[in-house]
Design a protein around this motif. Structure first.
Motif, PDB file in Angstrom:
ATOM      1  N   MET A 175      48.761  40.616   7.016  1.00 11.35           N
ATOM      2  CA  MET A 175      49.524  41.011   5.583  1.00 11.35           C
ATOM      3  C   MET A 175      47.960  40.666   4.417  1.00 11.35           C
ATOM      4  SD  MET A 175      52.481  39.221   3.358  1.00 11.35           S
ATOM      5  CE  MET A 175      53.245  40.653   2.341  1.00 11.35           C
ATOM      6  N   ALA A 176      48.125  39.519   4.785  1.00 20.82           N
ATOM      7  CA  ALA A 176      46.922  38.858   3.708  1.00 20.82           C
ATOM      8  C   ALA A 176      45.501  39.382   3.569  1.00 20.82           C
ATOM      9  CB  ALA A 176      46.263  37.543   4.362  1.00 20.82           C
ATOM     10  N   ASP A 177      45.158  40.771   5.085  1.00 18.91           N
ATOM     11  CA  ASP A 177      43.851  41.685   4.853  1.00 18.91           C
ATOM     12  C   ASP A 177      44.307  42.548   3.556  1.00 18.91           C
ATOM     13  OD1 ASP A 177      42.623  40.343   6.364  1.00 18.91           O
ATOM     14  OD2 ASP A 177      43.105  41.739   8.025  1.00 18.91           O
ATOM     15  N   ALA A 178      45.269  43.448   3.860  1.00 17.05           N
ATOM     16  CA  ALA A 178      45.591  44.229   2.605  1.00 17.05           C
ATOM     17  C   ALA A 178      46.420  44.051   1.095  1.00 17.05           C
ATOM     18  CB  ALA A 178      46.540  45.140   2.985  1.00 17.05           C
ATOM     19  N   LEU A 179      45.945  42.530   0.937  1.00 17.65           N
ATOM     20  CA  LEU A 179      46.648  42.237  -0.478  1.00 17.65           C
ATOM     21  C   LEU A 179      45.536  42.765  -0.956  1.00 17.65           C
ATOM     22  CD1 LEU A 179      48.121  38.556   0.710  1.00 17.65           C
ATOM     23  CD2 LEU A 179      49.422  40.557   0.043  1.00 17.65           C
ATOM     24  N   PRO A 180      46.287  43.107  -3.008  1.00 20.75           N
ATOM     25  CA  PRO A 180      45.138  43.599  -4.134  1.00 20.75           C
ATOM     26  C   PRO A 180      45.674  42.336  -5.085  1.00 20.75           C
ATOM     27  CG  PRO A 180      48.307  44.662  -4.029  1.00 20.75           C
ATOM     28  CD  PRO A 180      47.530  43.917  -2.719  1.00 20.75           C
TER      29      PRO A 180
ATOM     30  N   GLN B 146      44.330  36.554 -19.107  1.00 20.13           N
ATOM     31  CA  GLN B 146      44.715  35.749 -19.857  1.00 20.13           C
ATOM     32  C   GLN B 146      45.856  35.326 -19.336  1.00 20.13           C
ATOM     33  OE1 GLN B 146      47.330  40.202 -20.055  1.00 20.13           O
ATOM     34  NE2 GLN B 146      45.470  40.495 -22.433  1.00 20.13           N
ATOM     35  N   THR B 147      46.216  34.931 -17.723  1.00 18.32           N
ATOM     36  CA  THR B 147      47.280  33.620 -17.687  1.00 18.32           C
ATOM     37  C   THR B 147      46.254  32.547 -17.028  1.00 18.32           C
ATOM     38  OG1 THR B 147      47.321  35.089 -15.545  1.00 18.32           O
ATOM     39  CG2 THR B 147      48.714  35.342 -16.974  1.00 18.32           C
ATOM     40  N   HIS B 148      45.317  33.054 -16.927  1.00 18.79           N
ATOM     41  CA  HIS B 148      44.249  32.522 -15.791  1.00 18.79           C
ATOM     42  C   HIS B 148      44.763  31.596 -14.374  1.00 18.79           C
ATOM     43  CE1 HIS B 148      41.862  31.826 -19.763  1.00 18.79           C
ATOM     44  NE2 HIS B 148      42.714  31.295 -20.268  1.00 18.79           N
ATOM     45  N   ARG B 149      44.928  33.343 -13.511  1.00 13.69           N
ATOM     46  CA  ARG B 149      45.113  32.879 -12.430  1.00 13.69           C
ATOM     47  C   ARG B 149      44.743  34.072 -11.708  1.00 13.69           C
ATOM     48  NH1 ARG B 149      51.541  32.549 -13.017  1.00 13.69           N
ATOM     49  NH2 ARG B 149      52.104  34.750 -13.270  1.00 13.69           N
ATOM     50  N   PHE B 150      44.675  33.728  -9.923  1.00 12.10           N
ATOM     51  CA  PHE B 150      44.583  35.026  -9.397  1.00 12.10           C
ATOM     52  C   PHE B 150      46.013  35.326  -8.829  1.00 12.10           C
ATOM     53  CE2 PHE B 150      39.893  33.486  -9.413  1.00 12.10           C
ATOM     54  CZ  PHE B 150      39.596  34.040  -9.154  1.00 12.10           C
ATOM     55  N   GLU B 151      46.067  36.822  -8.740  1.00 10.59           N
ATOM     56  CA  GLU B 151      47.406  36.699  -8.128  1.00 10.59           C
ATOM     57  C   GLU B 151      47.464  38.332  -7.623  1.00 10.59           C
ATOM     58  OE1 GLU B 151      49.459  35.998 -13.541  1.00 10.59           O
ATOM     59  OE2 GLU B 151      49.084  38.172 -12.661  1.00 10.59           O
ATOM     60  N   VAL B 152      48.846  37.952  -7.193  1.00  8.54           N
ATOM     61  CA  VAL B 152      49.030  39.685  -5.885  1.00  8.54           C
ATOM     62  C   VAL B 152      50.837  39.465  -6.473  1.00  8.54           C
ATOM     63  CG1 VAL B 152      49.249  37.647  -3.952  1.00  8.54           C
ATOM     64  CG2 VAL B 152      49.567  39.804  -3.787  1.00  8.54           C
ATOM     65  N   HIS B 153      50.794  40.419  -6.744  1.00  4.34           N
ATOM     66  CA  HIS B 153      52.891  41.295  -6.688  1.00  4.34           C
ATOM     67  C   HIS B 153      53.606  41.323  -5.155  1.00  4.34           C
ATOM     68  CE1 HIS B 153      51.924  39.714 -11.323  1.00  4.34           C
ATOM     69  NE2 HIS B 153      50.740  40.657 -10.711  1.00  4.34           N
ATOM     70  N   LEU B 154      54.180  40.041  -5.242  1.00  5.39           N
ATOM     71  CA  LEU B 154      54.544  40.901  -3.989  1.00  5.39           C
ATOM     72  C   LEU B 154      56.016  41.472  -3.852  1.00  5.39           C
ATOM     73  CD1 LEU B 154      52.969  38.329  -1.034  1.00  5.39           C
ATOM     74  CD2 LEU B 154      52.537  40.802  -1.421  1.00  5.39           C
TER      75      LEU B 154
ATOM     76  N   SER C 154      46.225  31.437   1.555  1.00  5.96           N
ATOM     77  CA  SER C 154      44.740  31.715   2.434  1.00  5.96           C
ATOM     78  C   SER C 154      44.401  33.032   1.045  1.00  5.96           C
ATOM     79  CB  SER C 154      44.256  32.314   3.917  1.00  5.96           C
ATOM     80  OG  SER C 154      45.034  30.877   4.391  1.00  5.96           O
ATOM     81  N   ALA C 155      44.588  33.755   1.271  1.00  5.76           N
ATOM     82  CA  ALA C 155      43.688  35.183   0.329  1.00  5.76           C
ATOM     83  C   ALA C 155      43.354  35.018  -0.780  1.00  5.76           C
ATOM     84  CB  ALA C 155      44.639  36.356   1.331  1.00  5.76           C
ATOM     85  N   LEU C 156      44.325  34.156  -1.501  1.00  7.29           N
ATOM     86  CA  LEU C 156      44.215  33.991  -2.923  1.00  7.29           C
ATOM     87  C   LEU C 156      42.576  32.867  -2.917  1.00  7.29           C
ATOM     88  CD1 LEU C 156      47.630  32.926  -4.299  1.00  7.29           C
ATOM     89  CD2 LEU C 156      46.612  35.014  -5.063  1.00  7.29           C
ATOM     90  N   ALA C 157      43.339  31.519  -1.901  1.00  9.78           N
ATOM     91  CA  ALA C 157      41.597  30.782  -1.686  1.00  9.78           C
ATOM     92  C   ALA C 157      40.784  31.937  -1.513  1.00  9.78           C
ATOM     93  CB  ALA C 157      42.146  30.159  -1.188  1.00  9.78           C
ATOM     94  N   ARG C 158      40.587  32.551  -1.341  1.00  9.91           N
ATOM     95  CA  ARG C 158      38.922  33.611  -0.831  1.00  9.91           C
ATOM     96  C   ARG C 158      38.788  34.166  -1.556  1.00  9.91           C
ATOM     97  NH1 ARG C 158      42.139  33.853   4.166  1.00  9.91           N
ATOM     98  NH2 ARG C 158      42.373  36.335   3.317  1.00  9.91           N
ATOM     99  N   ALA C 159      39.415  34.465  -2.371  1.00 12.45           N
ATOM    100  CA  ALA C 159      39.594  35.571  -3.528  1.00 12.45           C
ATOM    101  C   ALA C 159      38.748  34.376  -4.857  1.00 12.45           C
ATOM    102  CB  ALA C 159      40.710  35.601  -3.958  1.00 12.45           C
TER     103      ALA C 159
ATOM    104  N   PRO D 111      55.836  32.048  -3.163  1.00  9.63           N
ATOM    105  CA  PRO D 111      56.964  31.849  -3.004  1.00  9.63           C
ATOM    106  C   PRO D 111      57.098  32.515  -2.126  1.00  9.63           C
ATOM    107  CG  PRO D 111      56.475  34.180  -4.598  1.00  9.63           C
ATOM    108  CD  PRO D 111      55.061  33.188  -3.991  1.00  9.63           C
ATOM    109  N   PRO D 112      58.859  31.524  -1.284  1.00  5.16           N
ATOM    110  CA  PRO D 112      59.130  30.752   0.102  1.00  5.16           C
ATOM    111  C   PRO D 112      58.950  31.982   0.858  1.00  5.16           C
ATOM    112  CG  PRO D 112      60.124  29.695  -1.826  1.00  5.16           C
ATOM    113  CD  PRO D 112      59.263  30.860  -2.198  1.00  5.16           C
ATOM    114  N   ALA D 113      59.287  33.960   0.339  1.00 10.42           N
ATOM    115  CA  ALA D 113      59.599  34.540   0.945  1.00 10.42           C
ATOM    116  C   ALA D 113      58.319  34.566   1.777  1.00 10.42           C
ATOM    117  CB  ALA D 113      60.009  35.632   0.233  1.00 10.42           C
ATOM    118  N   PHE D 114      57.483  34.555   1.259  1.00 11.70           N
ATOM    119  CA  PHE D 114      55.895  34.812   1.464  1.00 11.70           C
ATOM    120  C   PHE D 114      55.128  33.756   2.420  1.00 11.70           C
ATOM    121  CE2 PHE D 114      56.980  38.341  -1.541  1.00 11.70           C
ATOM    122  CZ  PHE D 114      57.371  39.166  -0.975  1.00 11.70           C
ATOM    123  N   GLU D 115      55.371  32.503   2.714  1.00  7.48           N
ATOM    124  CA  GLU D 115      55.073  31.527   2.974  1.00  7.48           C
ATOM    125  C   GLU D 115      54.403  32.042   4.877  1.00  7.48           C
ATOM    126  OE1 GLU D 115      57.465  27.897   2.567  1.00  7.48           O
ATOM    127  OE2 GLU D 115      56.605  27.793   0.280  1.00  7.48           O
TER     128      GLU D 115
END
Length: 102
Positions: A1-6, A12-20, A54-59, A44-48
């Motif tokens: 899953m993490a490899d294909a995350l946009p 504006q929010t000062h965040r690296f984000e992914v919407h799932l 890890s993908a957010l950390a790498r970004a 979110p718990p559904a994606f833990e």
């Protein structure tokens, strides 16, 4: 899953984000005098356990490297990620190295 995350850097929010599936996972950041402070990460718990954090950390860390920033990992998740991935440890600000045991 993490490899294909946009993952996007939302300035504006000062965040690296992914919407799932209608939810948002994010890693907050603050840019300050040549450093990127990383205070908080939320998945979110559904994606833990699916590599989203890890993908957010790498970004975030990739952005820091690309822009010549040091990193101040206040977030326990990001700090743990860096400790477990030596390829990112050179980014850690000198004032945080001892705190992380580096």
């Amino acid at each position: 899953m993490a490899d294909a995350l946009p993952i996007v850097m939302n300035e504006q929010t000062h965040r690296f984000e992914v919407h799932l599936d209608g939810e948002t996972a994010f890693a907050e950041y603050v840019l300050h005098h040549g450093s990127m402070v990383l205070p908080h990460t939320v998945v979110p718990p559904a994606f833990e356990g699916r590599g989203v954090g890890s993908a957010l950390a790498r970004a975030a860390l990739g952005y820091a490297r690309e822009h010549g920033l040091t990193v101040k990992p206040l977030c326990p998740f990001i700090a743990g990620y860096i400790k477990n991935h030596p390829e990112w440890q050179d980014l850690v600000d000198e004032t945080f190295r001892e705190r992380l045991g580096l």
